[in-house]
Design a protein around this motif. Structure first.
Motif, PDB file in Angstrom:
ATOM      1  N   UNK A   1      72.875  47.753 -15.806  1.00 22.93           N
ATOM      2  CA  UNK A   1      73.091  48.989 -16.560  1.00 22.93           C
ATOM      3  C   UNK A   1      72.376  48.906 -17.905  1.00 22.93           C
ATOM      4  N   UNK A   2      71.338  49.720 -18.131  1.00 21.91           N
ATOM      5  CA  UNK A   2      70.559  49.601 -19.365  1.00 21.91           C
ATOM      6  C   UNK A   2      71.350  49.932 -20.625  1.00 21.91           C
ATOM      7  N   UNK A   3      72.288  50.882 -20.550  1.00 23.35           N
ATOM      8  CA  UNK A   3      73.081  51.227 -21.740  1.00 23.35           C
ATOM      9  C   UNK A   3      73.974  50.058 -22.151  1.00 23.35           C
ATOM     10  N   UNK A   4      74.614  49.449 -21.170  1.00 23.16           N
ATOM     11  CA  UNK A   4      75.460  48.291 -21.469  1.00 23.16           C
ATOM     12  C   UNK A   4      74.609  47.137 -21.998  1.00 23.16           C
ATOM     13  N   UNK A   5      73.461  46.958 -21.381  1.00 23.80           N
ATOM     14  CA  UNK A   5      72.524  45.917 -21.783  1.00 23.80           C
ATOM     15  C   UNK A   5      72.135  46.077 -23.254  1.00 23.80           C
ATOM     16  N   UNK A   6      71.820  47.322 -23.627  1.00 24.81           N
ATOM     17  CA  UNK A   6      71.355  47.585 -24.991  1.00 24.81           C
ATOM     18  C   UNK A   6      72.464  47.449 -26.027  1.00 24.81           C
ATOM     19  N   UNK A   7      73.716  47.549 -25.578  1.00 24.34           N
ATOM     20  CA  UNK A   7      74.829  47.351 -26.514  1.00 24.34           C
ATOM     21  C   UNK A   7      75.111  45.874 -26.727  1.00 24.34           C
ATOM     22  N   UNK A   8      75.237  45.103 -25.648  1.00 26.63           N
ATOM     23  CA  UNK A   8      75.664  43.704 -25.784  1.00 26.63           C
ATOM     24  C   UNK A   8      74.498  42.743 -25.983  1.00 26.63           C
ATOM     25  N   UNK A   9      73.291  43.145 -25.601  1.00 28.32           N
ATOM     26  CA  UNK A   9      72.123  42.264 -25.740  1.00 28.32           C
ATOM     27  C   UNK A   9      70.879  43.097 -26.050  1.00 28.32           C
ATOM     28  N   UNK A  10      70.851  43.732 -27.229  1.00 27.90           N
ATOM     29  CA  UNK A  10      69.695  44.560 -27.589  1.00 27.90           C
ATOM     30  C   UNK A  10      68.436  43.719 -27.773  1.00 27.90           C
ATOM     31  N   UNK A  11      67.308  44.262 -27.367  1.00 26.86           N
ATOM     32  CA  UNK A  11      66.050  43.522 -27.489  1.00 26.86           C
ATOM     33  C   UNK A  11      65.727  43.200 -28.939  1.00 26.86           C
ATOM     34  N   UNK A  12      66.040  44.114 -29.842  1.00 24.14           N
ATOM     35  CA  UNK A  12      65.828  43.856 -31.264  1.00 24.14           C
ATOM     36  C   UNK A  12      67.049  43.129 -31.821  1.00 24.14           C
ATOM     37  N   UNK A  13      66.841  41.967 -32.394  1.00 19.01           N
ATOM     38  CA  UNK A  13      67.950  41.144 -32.882  1.00 19.01           C
ATOM     39  C   UNK A  13      68.766  41.868 -33.939  1.00 19.01           C
ATOM     40  N   UNK A  14      70.071  41.935 -33.722  1.00 16.73           N
ATOM     41  CA  UNK A  14      70.984  42.578 -34.667  1.00 16.73           C
ATOM     42  C   UNK A  14      72.076  41.634 -35.150  1.00 16.73           C
ATOM     43  N   UNK A  15      72.070  40.402 -34.663  1.00 17.95           N
ATOM     44  CA  UNK A  15      73.053  39.408 -35.102  1.00 17.95           C
ATOM     45  C   UNK A  15      72.367  38.060 -35.192  1.00 17.95           C
TER      46      UNK A  15
ATOM     47  N   UNK B   1      81.126  34.450 -16.023  1.00 21.19           N
ATOM     48  CA  UNK B   1      80.453  35.593 -15.398  1.00 21.19           C
ATOM     49  C   UNK B   1      80.692  36.867 -16.208  1.00 21.19           C
ATOM     50  N   UNK B   2      80.790  36.693 -17.502  1.00 23.61           N
ATOM     51  CA  UNK B   2      81.119  37.821 -18.386  1.00 23.61           C
ATOM     52  C   UNK B   2      80.131  38.975 -18.244  1.00 23.61           C
ATOM     53  N   UNK B   3      78.860  38.674 -18.254  1.00 25.50           N
ATOM     54  CA  UNK B   3      77.859  39.742 -18.248  1.00 25.50           C
ATOM     55  C   UNK B   3      77.823  40.472 -16.907  1.00 25.50           C
ATOM     56  N   UNK B   4      78.086  39.782 -15.824  1.00 27.14           N
ATOM     57  CA  UNK B   4      78.205  40.448 -14.536  1.00 27.14           C
ATOM     58  C   UNK B   4      79.457  41.330 -14.498  1.00 27.14           C
ATOM     59  N   UNK B   5      80.538  40.867 -15.119  1.00 27.25           N
ATOM     60  CA  UNK B   5      81.793  41.620 -15.088  1.00 27.25           C
ATOM     61  C   UNK B   5      81.718  42.912 -15.908  1.00 27.25           C
ATOM     62  N   UNK B   6      81.117  42.853 -17.082  1.00 29.63           N
ATOM     63  CA  UNK B   6      81.029  44.095 -17.873  1.00 29.63           C
ATOM     64  C   UNK B   6      80.007  45.058 -17.283  1.00 29.63           C
ATOM     65  N   UNK B   7      79.193  44.579 -16.357  1.00 32.42           N
ATOM     66  CA  UNK B   7      78.207  45.430 -15.673  1.00 32.42           C
ATOM     67  C   UNK B   7      78.846  46.201 -14.513  1.00 32.42           C
ATOM     68  N   UNK B   8      80.096  45.858 -14.172  1.00 32.54           N
ATOM     69  CA  UNK B   8      80.770  46.504 -13.036  1.00 32.54           C
ATOM     70  C   UNK B   8      81.061  47.976 -13.331  1.00 32.54           C
ATOM     71  N   UNK B   9      81.217  48.735 -12.258  1.00 33.87           N
ATOM     72  CA  UNK B   9      81.418  50.185 -12.397  1.00 33.87           C
ATOM     73  C   UNK B   9      82.799  50.546 -12.942  1.00 33.87           C
ATOM     74  N   UNK B  10      83.786  49.649 -12.786  1.00 36.41           N
ATOM     75  CA  UNK B  10      85.122  49.956 -13.309  1.00 36.41           C
ATOM     76  C   UNK B  10      85.278  49.578 -14.780  1.00 36.41           C
ATOM     77  N   UNK B  11      84.186  49.131 -15.406  1.00 35.51           N
ATOM     78  CA  UNK B  11      84.215  48.718 -16.813  1.00 35.51           C
ATOM     79  C   UNK B  11      83.338  49.653 -17.636  1.00 35.51           C
ATOM     80  N   UNK B  12      83.919  50.186 -18.717  1.00 30.77           N
ATOM     81  CA  UNK B  12      83.192  51.033 -19.662  1.00 30.77           C
ATOM     82  C   UNK B  12      83.137  50.325 -21.004  1.00 30.77           C
ATOM     83  N   UNK B  13      81.976  50.320 -21.623  1.00 35.49           N
ATOM     84  CA  UNK B  13      81.829  49.729 -22.950  1.00 35.49           C
ATOM     85  C   UNK B  13      81.725  50.845 -23.986  1.00 35.49           C
TER      86      UNK B  13
END
Length: 540
Positions: free
Chosen positions: A311-325, A337-349
């Motif tokens: 999911x690109x939106x989730x990707x850009x929130x938790x691991x943006x290409x431009x360093x923010x932290x 397996x955190x990143x696979x779990x937040x990528x699931x359809x029953x999870x909204x960020x």
């Protein structure tokens, strides 16, 4: 002091029954002192007595995270590389069975007030249950992570669903078919989300600052392997004590800038596959000192994480290409397996920086970006919002010094200790795992053992020399505070708002709460102090 209940009078009182308290009780008794330990919970373990949320487990791998006491480890085998909370509670029960700590422990008792009596040269301890105690030596082993932090959100008391704090998680909480919200994205938030996402529920994760998480590489340990590893325990423990941060990992004294891109990738790949904190502890030393080196680490990390998500939106929130932290300036987390779990359809960020929490109401929470509001219908809200870390539990003891000045008053303009273990004008008060020591950046058990060993060395020396009390001088404490602050400025830690800096609690003073100079530099100062009472005043 007015006594409203039972009273005990002993040489030493230890407050807190985690690693620090248990170690203190064990070693002080070996000095021949009469000792009692007072613990708020119903069992030993400290944070591991209270932490019962889904997925709770330690992020230090075995066998480094345990007592270096042969009588204890000879009869115990760890079953996982990173044990969970249930196994850790069983471990503390085993420790009690072997060392018989319970006979000198008062459970389910909360200390409410601590005062020094100059006439008797003893500490008076009062508890909420009415029990009182007096002692010559007082050890505050309240730990860094006990006082829960609940953010003061508007309308929180009107919510009709279930409110849960990660540090007070109920033994059974059925989330099947529920709308669940998790607020907080530190270690506990990650572990909860990682587990709850697998359940048949609708999970919303509210993220203000994305976590920096690296692979745990969890695995089972057979009894045969666990037993075999005991042949290396002496070497592992010795390495813990002599390292910068209490971990036995290999270290590299080389800058990331000195390596070619190919060399960096080869090392990064090796450490990434090894798992645990190897990726940070065994890597180029300057990622916490230099923003350029830090960005090299981030660029590698972000690519590894994004390949595990769709999911690109989730990707850009938790691991943006431009360093923010800045990597590592907040507590890094280990994930399975955190990143696979937040990528699931029953999870909204939900991005709290773009749309913060406005208020709570009877059926959930409202977020707003300043122009539009959004209502989130929730049945259960889990706060993984951490603790008033490092100082919170200490200040809750309501300690008053020999001049009857409360610790809260003494520290209103900033924490002041010597070596992170003693405070001016508080004779014979010793702090374990407290502020201005390596504490939360060190592997807890070996670091705590060093602190408790120092306390015991100081008490033994006092007894031999006929000294009744010791306390640090104001000048020594101020010099140590300056050292703590100066070392911090050489790092990237002050650039981040974290609980290391006291920045997670509204109104809390922003300052370095942890000594960043490493265990060896700290221990050198400790050794000088106990050898010649350098920085201390004594009273016979």
């Amino acid at each position: 002091m007015t006594r409203t209940g039972p009273h005990i009078d002993v040489d030493a009182i230890v407050i807190g029954g985690g690693f620090g308290g248990c170690n203190s009780l064990y070693k002080l008794r070996r000095l021949g002192l009469s000792v009692k330990l007072i613990e708020a919970g119903s069992g030993f373990g400290g944070v591991w007595h209270w932490n019962r949320y889904p997925g709770a487990r330690v992020d230090t791998e075995m066998p480094s995270y345990q007592f270096n006491i042969p009588a204890v480890y000879k009869g115990w085998n760890w079953s996982e590389r990173f044990p969970g909370d249930e196994e850790l509670r069983r471990y503390f029960q085993h420790v009690d069975n072997v060392l018989n700590l319970s006979k000198d422990t008062i459970f389910n008792t909360i200390v409410s007030r601590v005062q020094y009596n100059t006439a008797t040269a003893r500490w008076n301890v009062q508890t909420e249950s009415g029990l009182s105690a007096t002692c010559k030596y007082l050890i505050a082993a309240t730990g860094s992570s006990h006082k829960k932090h609940y953010p003061a959100f508007n309308g929180l008391d009107t919510f009709r669903g279930q409110l849960v704090h990660a540090a007070d998680y109920p033994d059974s909480l059925d989330l099947k078919g529920k709308r669940v919200g998790v607020v907080g994205n530190g270690a506990s938030g990650l572990q909860i989300v990682q587990d709850v996402a697998k359940e048949e529920c609708e999970l919303k994760v509210f993220i203000r600052t994305p976590c920096f998480a690296i692979p745990m590489k969890q695995r089972r340990i057979s009894p045969e392997e666990a037993e075999m590893m005991k042949g290396y325990y002496d070497g592992i423990f010795e390495r813990n004590y002599k390292s910068m941060s209490g971990f036995p990992h290999n270290t590299i004294f080389k800058s990331a800038h000195q390596a070619t891109p190919e060399e960096r990738k080869e090392l990064f790949d090796e450490l990434w596959e090894r798992g645990g904190y190897s990726f940070l502890v065994s890597n180029y030393y300057d990622f916490l000192l230099d923003e350029g080196a830090n960005s090299i680490f981030y660029d590698y990390w972000v690519q590894k994480v994004r390949t595990r998500m769709t999911n690109p939106e989730k990707m850009n929130l938790v691991a943006p290409l431009k360093q923010q932290m800045l990597v590592g300036t907040k507590r890094p987390s280990l994930e399975q397996d955190y990143y696979e779990m937040i990528d699931r359809s029953n999870v909204t960020l939900h991005d709290l920086k773009k749309s913060p929490i406005l208020e709570f109401d009877t059926t959930g929470m409202v977020t707003s970006n300043g122009e539009t509001t959004q209502h989130h219908d929730l049945d259960v809200i889990i706060f993984a919002t951490g603790y008033d870390a490092v100082t919170g539990s200490l200040l809750d003891l309501s300690i008053s010094d020999k001049n009857q000045v409360p610790l809260s008053e003494k520290w209103k303009n900033g924490v002041l200790t010597h070596l992170g273990m003693m405070v001016p004008d508080t004779p014979n008060l010793f702090i374990v795992y407290g502020p201005q020591a390596p504490t939360s950046l060190a592997n807890g058990p070996p670091f705590i053992e060093m602190e408790v060993d120092w306390i015991c060395q100081a008490i033994e020396k006092m007894q031999k020399e006929g000294i009744q009390s010791i306390e640090p001088t104001q000048a020594a404490a101020e010099a140590w505070r300056d050292e703590v602050h100066a070392v911090s400025q050489y790092t990237l830690y002050p650039k981040a708002d974290s609980w290391y800096m006291g920045s997670n609690i509204p109104g809390k003073r922003r300052e370095p709460l942890v000594y960043l100079g490493g265990m060896q530099r700290w221990w050198k100062s400790c050794t000088a102090g106990v050898e010649s009472w350098q920085g201390f005043s004594t009273s016979s």
